[in-house]
Design a protein around this motif. Structure first.
Motif, PDB file in Angstrom:
ATOM      1  N   LEU A  18      34.933  42.659  49.617  1.00 18.30           N
ATOM      2  CA  LEU A  18      35.973  42.267  50.558  1.00 18.30           C
ATOM      3  C   LEU A  18      36.488  43.448  51.366  1.00 18.30           C
ATOM      4  N   GLN A  19      36.444  44.632  50.772  1.00 19.71           N
ATOM      5  CA  GLN A  19      36.891  45.823  51.483  1.00 19.71           C
ATOM      6  C   GLN A  19      35.826  46.371  52.423  1.00 19.71           C
ATOM      7  N   GLN A  20      34.544  46.065  52.172  1.00 19.23           N
ATOM      8  CA  GLN A  20      33.456  46.650  52.947  1.00 19.23           C
ATOM      9  C   GLN A  20      32.763  45.673  53.881  1.00 19.23           C
ATOM     10  N   ARG A  21      33.115  44.396  53.816  1.00 21.44           N
ATOM     11  CA  ARG A  21      32.360  43.394  54.568  1.00 21.44           C
ATOM     12  C   ARG A  21      32.414  43.612  56.066  1.00 21.44           C
ATOM     13  N   TRP A  22      33.482  44.275  56.558  1.00 22.72           N
ATOM     14  CA  TRP A  22      33.587  44.512  58.008  1.00 22.72           C
ATOM     15  C   TRP A  22      32.434  45.377  58.509  1.00 22.72           C
ATOM     16  N   MET A  23      31.826  46.189  57.624  1.00 20.62           N
ATOM     17  CA  MET A  23      30.743  47.070  58.039  1.00 20.62           C
ATOM     18  C   MET A  23      29.429  46.322  58.234  1.00 20.62           C
ATOM     19  N   GLY A  24      29.334  45.125  57.677  1.00 23.38           N
ATOM     20  CA  GLY A  24      28.119  44.335  57.847  1.00 23.38           C
ATOM     21  C   GLY A  24      27.048  44.621  56.828  1.00 23.38           C
ATOM     22  N   GLN A  25      27.086  45.798  56.211  1.00 25.65           N
ATOM     23  CA  GLN A  25      26.114  46.145  55.182  1.00 25.65           C
ATOM     24  C   GLN A  25      26.652  47.288  54.338  1.00 25.65           C
ATOM     25  N   SER A  26      26.068  47.445  53.144  1.00 22.54           N
ATOM     26  CA  SER A  26      26.493  48.515  52.249  1.00 22.54           C
ATOM     27  C   SER A  26      25.360  48.830  51.287  1.00 22.54           C
ATOM     28  N   VAL A  27      25.324  50.062  50.815  1.00 22.97           N
ATOM     29  CA  VAL A  27      24.296  50.478  49.863  1.00 22.97           C
ATOM     30  C   VAL A  27      24.778  50.160  48.455  1.00 22.97           C
ATOM     31  N   ALA A  28      23.959  49.416  47.724  1.00 17.47           N
ATOM     32  CA  ALA A  28      24.272  49.076  46.341  1.00 17.47           C
ATOM     33  C   ALA A  28      23.367  49.862  45.397  1.00 17.47           C
ATOM     34  N   VAL A  29      23.918  50.256  44.264  1.00 24.50           N
ATOM     35  CA  VAL A  29      23.115  50.823  43.185  1.00 24.50           C
ATOM     36  C   VAL A  29      22.916  49.708  42.164  1.00 24.50           C
ATOM     37  N   ILE A  30      21.650  49.420  41.861  1.00 25.09           N
ATOM     38  CA  ILE A  30      21.344  48.342  40.925  1.00 25.09           C
ATOM     39  C   ILE A  30      20.472  48.871  39.788  1.00 25.09           C
ATOM     40  N   MET A  31      20.478  48.137  38.707  1.00 22.25           N
ATOM     41  CA  MET A  31      19.532  48.370  37.612  1.00 22.25           C
ATOM     42  C   MET A  31      18.464  47.289  37.694  1.00 22.25           C
ATOM     43  N   ARG A  32      17.198  47.703  37.825  1.00 19.76           N
ATOM     44  CA  ARG A  32      16.069  46.779  37.860  1.00 19.76           C
ATOM     45  C   ARG A  32      14.946  47.367  37.016  1.00 19.76           C
ATOM     46  N   ASN A  33      14.451  46.585  36.099  1.00 15.77           N
ATOM     47  CA  ASN A  33      13.394  47.066  35.190  1.00 15.77           C
ATOM     48  C   ASN A  33      13.826  48.351  34.485  1.00 15.77           C
ATOM     49  N   GLN A  34      15.109  48.349  34.098  1.00 19.09           N
ATOM     50  CA  GLN A  34      15.701  49.428  33.304  1.00 19.09           C
ATOM     51  C   GLN A  34      15.714  50.780  34.037  1.00 19.09           C
ATOM     52  N   ALA A  35      15.733  50.719  35.364  1.00 17.11           N
ATOM     53  CA  ALA A  35      15.817  51.943  36.166  1.00 17.11           C
ATOM     54  C   ALA A  35      16.744  51.701  37.349  1.00 17.11           C
ATOM     55  N   GLN A  36      17.447  52.760  37.728  1.00 19.11           N
ATOM     56  CA  GLN A  36      18.350  52.645  38.875  1.00 19.11           C
ATOM     57  C   GLN A  36      17.566  52.614  40.179  1.00 19.11           C
ATOM     58  N   GLN A  37      18.032  51.772  41.120  1.00 15.12           N
ATOM     59  CA  GLN A  37      17.489  51.723  42.476  1.00 15.12           C
ATOM     60  C   GLN A  37      18.648  51.579  43.459  1.00 15.12           C
ATOM     61  N   LYS A  38      18.374  51.962  44.687  1.00 14.89           N
ATOM     62  CA  LYS A  38      19.335  51.729  45.757  1.00 14.89           C
ATOM     63  C   LYS A  38      18.806  50.627  46.665  1.00 14.89           C
ATOM     64  N   LEU A  39      19.715  49.753  47.069  1.00 17.56           N
ATOM     65  CA  LEU A  39      19.340  48.608  47.888  1.00 17.56           C
ATOM     66  C   LEU A  39      20.367  48.445  48.993  1.00 17.56           C
ATOM     67  N   ASN A  40      19.883  48.248  50.209  1.00 20.50           N
ATOM     68  CA  ASN A  40      20.787  48.036  51.338  1.00 20.50           C
ATOM     69  C   ASN A  40      21.121  46.556  51.423  1.00 20.50           C
ATOM     70  N   LEU A  41      22.365  46.195  51.031  1.00 18.95           N
ATOM     71  CA  LEU A  41      22.777  44.796  51.013  1.00 18.95           C
ATOM     72  C   LEU A  41      23.438  44.403  52.332  1.00 18.95           C
ATOM     73  N   LEU A  42      23.003  43.268  52.866  1.00 17.34           N
ATOM     74  CA  LEU A  42      23.666  42.713  54.042  1.00 17.34           C
ATOM     75  C   LEU A  42      24.935  42.014  53.583  1.00 17.34           C
ATOM     76  N   LEU A  43      26.020  42.268  54.288  1.00 14.68           N
ATOM     77  CA  LEU A  43      27.302  41.666  53.937  1.00 14.68           C
ATOM     78  C   LEU A  43      27.778  40.818  55.103  1.00 14.68           C
ATOM     79  N   LYS A  44      28.150  39.613  54.814  1.00 14.77           N
ATOM     80  CA  LYS A  44      28.817  38.790  55.819  1.00 14.77           C
ATOM     81  C   LYS A  44      29.743  37.858  55.096  1.00 14.77           C
ATOM     82  N   SER A  45      30.707  37.293  55.843  1.00 13.88           N
ATOM     83  CA  SER A  45      31.724  36.472  55.219  1.00 13.88           C
ATOM     84  C   SER A  45      31.089  35.333  54.451  1.00 13.88           C
ATOM     85  N   ALA A  46      31.560  35.137  53.231  1.00 19.02           N
ATOM     86  CA  ALA A  46      31.001  34.100  52.377  1.00 19.02           C
ATOM     87  C   ALA A  46      31.302  32.702  52.869  1.00 19.02           C
ATOM     88  N   ASP A  47      32.237  32.571  53.810  1.00 17.46           N
ATOM     89  CA  ASP A  47      32.574  31.238  54.293  1.00 17.46           C
ATOM     90  C   ASP A  47      31.887  30.958  55.616  1.00 17.46           C
TER      91      ASP A  47
END
Length: 796
Positions: free
Chosen positions: A767-796
């Motif tokens: 909710l604090q970052q959605r105005w930017m339209g996207q944000s970098v997320a750190v995720i755990m996948r297959n027991q290893a950290q990765q960075k993913l560029n998530l698209l953000l837009k209003s959920a409604d």
């Protein structure tokens, strides 16, 4: 005998009263007059039902000659194409009152366009041309009542967010090189800060294929053109899409790329002629009184974007004092139950001196500029300044409170209007605009789909406004840094340098409300802002009471100012945004429900009291208390009755009542049955943070089903060192999160710079970052950290 005489006296008195009533009634009937108008009439006729006059001009002239009478001008069904603006002026208004309306609710349209009958011949595939001698190149072309776009680049796109299509190369050298004669074209662009727009008329091009232009005065805070959001129109070489048109004044030839499915041989074609349709005007010495315009349709005015040259004090606005219905120096003027659409500029304008003016139950849409405006005269302002960076020196300032004279709207009202799709051309516009005015009521309006504010107050002159029960949503669609409700308070004492204001106000505390004399109340409204704040009190806005409002998206911002009381408001999916408050502001923020932690910017002073608020997240409360605020506030689930349906009243068991928070009346917008049926519904956002989640709870977020890490198995499967993180349980095909590359089984542990320990953290960060339209997320996948560029837009 005595009783008989007494009875006779009583009977005599009754007879006298009846006789007087009959005389008054007869006199009233004799003092009334009806004038009939028909498109089939004749101005040589007497204006009776059987022999109506033909023009509204003639009917108004006849009404003016009827001394002391209550006159009705009754128009028969049809479209009245005006040759010139209709003026009703006090110097020619002998009538006691005047009402202009349809006869027996027949459909009557007043148009500022001129019908033409082109003899079309084929020019190129899809494009037709016709010889059309006109005194000047038209600004608007109407096809079957709808305004068509001029030949433009990029092409008109109804789905494009800004200007219905923009391109960074709109006036590039390569493109200009292909234009043989661009003089007469227009360049439209957003302000580089997205604070409204600019418009330029092209005068030619130089040897380097650079356009020469005039204009750019449409914003009171000048800046370069936006590098991305601009387009050009009225260029012959860009006539390449259905619906576009171009008029060659030298050849006196009209070109039209025929829209699909339109038979031009039978289509109704009209070209723009007038900027204003009806002007109601008196003088300071002799105001025009008691005029009502009711039940009419108004359409077909020219655009006025090159006429908006007058700056409005130190707000960001410049204006053109004109509209389809323009009222100046009037008393008791009413515009009601009218439809105003397909307009090039403003719809209804109360300018300078107006008393008890009323715009009620009108439907205003597809307008180039603003809906309803109340704007006074600068000569009524003490020590006026007209640019953000300009001010009157202290030694020259007038320290007398209030206005200098009465040349401003006072006691006027915009009530029950349905206003949408305004600002189609002028992006510094509003559904309702107030400036240099006092005691204006804006109530029960529904306002949506506008490029900037739904309701805007440009200064503190002179307060006393009541903004209540309005439904204002889908606002700030094409611009930024603004609010569904927006205000400025750059009054005579205001400076951008806060330390200067602090020192001056410390020495002269009475200076704070020299202009904002009375409190402005914002009460029981529902606001939703697309790219800013739901309520935005900017630059010095002071003396406000903000109470019982529902904010659906952007929350509430208070920039520096004095005497703001904010209480009993609900902020869905957002929070309180205090910005750079002044010393000893006297501001109060109590008994509000907020979703997120406060979002302060450069706050050295925290006002009079911030306490007894309800936080929907424990983290929000903890963050506030870390700032030594909200000692008595609490957090939890507010227990809304039906948030999914937009009902934010509380269940009887809600903890909010412990703080003295009250239910807000769930009633907003127009009440007229027809307008209510026609109005679009306000969006109901998904309630992303509901309070502390229970074990096993899942939520939906941008197409992903999410839950907290709660078991050793979930932790082990993801390779997590602890139970912090948000697990992706499922992904909806085609959703935003699938498009971002997120997969089932991923665990989000960081979004942007914010650690994600649980769903509340994730949704709060989103909710604090959605105005930017996207944000970098750190995720755990297959027991290893990765960075993913998530698209953000209003959920409604």
């Amino acid at each position: 005998m005595k009783r008989y005489l007494s009875g006779s006296n009583w009977l005599l008195r009754q007879c006298r009263m009846v006789t007087a009533a009959l005389l008054l009634s007869t006199g009233g009937l004799m003092a009334q007059a009806d004038i009939y108008v028909s498109v089939k009439g004749s101005d040589a006729a007497p204006g009776t039902l059987q022999r109506p006059v033909r023009t509204l001009h003639k009917a108004i002239a006849m009404a003016g000659a009827m001394k002391g009478k209550a006159v009705q001008v009754l128009l028969r069904a049809g479209v009245y194409y005006l040759d010139s603006t209709v003026y009703v002026t006090s110097d020619k208004a002998g009538f006691r009152s005047l009402k202009i309306q349809p006869y027996r609710q027949e459909q009557v349209t007043i148009s500022g366009a001129r019908p033409v009958q082109p003899a079309w011949t084929a020019y190129q595939p899809g494009i037709y041309k016709a010889k059309l001698p006109l005194a000047a190149a038209p600004d608007r072309l109407y096809l079957n009542g709808h305004a068509m776009p001029m030949a433009r680049y990029p092409d008109y796109d109804s789905s494009a967010r800004v200007f219905n299509g923009t391109a960074a190369d709109a006036i590039s050298e390569a493109r200009v090189k292909g234009w043989k004669h661009p003089a007469g074209a227009y360049v439209h662009a957003l302000h580089s800060g997205e604070w409204g727009g600019f418009h330029y008329r092209v005068t030619g091009k130089n040897s380097n294929n650079e356009l020469t232009m005039e204009g750019g005065w449409q914003n009171n805070r000048p800046a370069p053109l936006h590098k991305k959001f601009l387009f050009v129109e009225n260029v012959f070489e860009e006539l390449d899409a259905p619906g576009e048109w171009y008029y060659n004044a030298e050849e006196q030839t009209l070109y039209l790329y025929s829209p699909k499915g339109i038979d031009l041989s039978s289509a109704k074609i009209a070209v723009g002629k007038l900027e204003e349709l009806i002007v109601l005007k008196g003088t300071r010495e002799q105001p025009l009184q008691r005029v009502t315009v009711a039940g009419l349709r108004f359409t077909g005015t020219n655009r006025t974007f090159m006429r908006t040259e007058e700056p409005l004090l130190r707000s960001d606005w410049t204006i053109f004092r004109g509209a389809a219905i323009f009222c100046e120096y009037t008393e008791q003027v009413t515009v009601t139950d009218c439809i105003l659409h397909e307009l090039g500029g403003n719809a209804i304008f109360f300018s300078n001196y107006n008393r008890r003016g009323l715009a009620k139950d009108n439907h205003i849409y597809n307008a180039g500029a603003s809906g309803v405006l109340f704007v006074g005269a600068p000569d009524a302002v003490r020590s006026p300044a007209f640019r953000y960076e300009l001010f009157v020196p202290w030694e020259q300032m007038d320290y007398t409170p209030g206005p200098k004279n009465d040349n401003y709207p006072d006691g006027c009202e915009a009530a029950g209007n349905l206003i949408h799709e305004t600002g189609l051309v002028e992006k510094q516009s509003a559904g309702v605009q107030i400036e240099m005015a006092a005691n204006i009521t804006v109530t029960r309006n529904t306002i949506y789909n506008v490029p900037r504010a739904g309701i805007n107050i440009g200064d503190g002159c002179w307060g006393g406004h009541m903004i209540s029960y309005n439904d204002v949503f889908n606002t700030v669609l094409e611009t930024g840094d603004h609010g569904a409700f927006n205000s400025w308070g750059r009054d005579r004492f205001w400076r951008p340098e806060r330390n200067i204001i602090d020192s001056v106000v410390a020495a002269r505390p009475d200076i704070r409300f020299l202009d904002a004399m009375k409190p402005t109340t914002i009460y029981n409204n529902r606001f939703y802002c697309a790219h800013g704040w739901d309520i935005d009190l900017d630059d010095g806005s002071g003396n406000y009471i903000i109470e019982n409002n529902v904010c659906l998206s952007g929350g509430l911002k208070l920039r520096e100012g004095y005497g703001r009381i904010v209480r009993n408001n609900i902020m869905i999916n957002s929070s309180f945004h205090p910005h750079v408050w002044l010393a000893n502001s006297g501001d109060v923020f109590t008994h509000n429900v907020v979703t997120l932690p406060y979002a302060p910017i450069a706050m050295d002073h925290w006002g009079q009291r911030i306490d007894s608020n309800f936080f929907m997240s424990e983290g929000g409360l903890q963050a506030a208390q870390a700032l030594h605020l909200d000692a008595h506030s609490i957090s939890g689930n507010p227990q809304f009755k039906d948030a999914a349906a937009g009902n934010y009243q509380f269940k009887p068991t809600s903890q909010v009542f412990k703080l003295g928070i009250r239910n807000i009346e769930n009633s907003f917008g127009v009440t007229n049955a027809l307008l209510k049926k026609q109005a679009q519904k306000a969006p109901v956002p998904a309630l992303l943070i509901k309070g502390a989640p229970v074990a096993g709870e899942t939520q939906t977020w941008l197409g992903a089903t999410i839950k907290n890490i709660e078991s050793l198995g979930e932790r082990s499967a993801a390779g997590l060192p602890d139970q912090n993180g948000v697990l992706i349980v499922a992904i909806t095909p085609g959703s935003v999160m699938e498009g971002s590359g997120l997969k089932k089984g991923d665990v989000i542990i960081r979004l942007g710079e914010e650690p994600v320990n649980n769903m509340t953290d994730l949704l709060q960060a989103y909710l604090q970052q959605r105005w930017m339209g996207q944000s970098v997320a750190v995720i755990m996948r297959n027991q290893a950290q990765q960075k993913l560029n998530l698209l953000l837009k209003s959920a409604d």
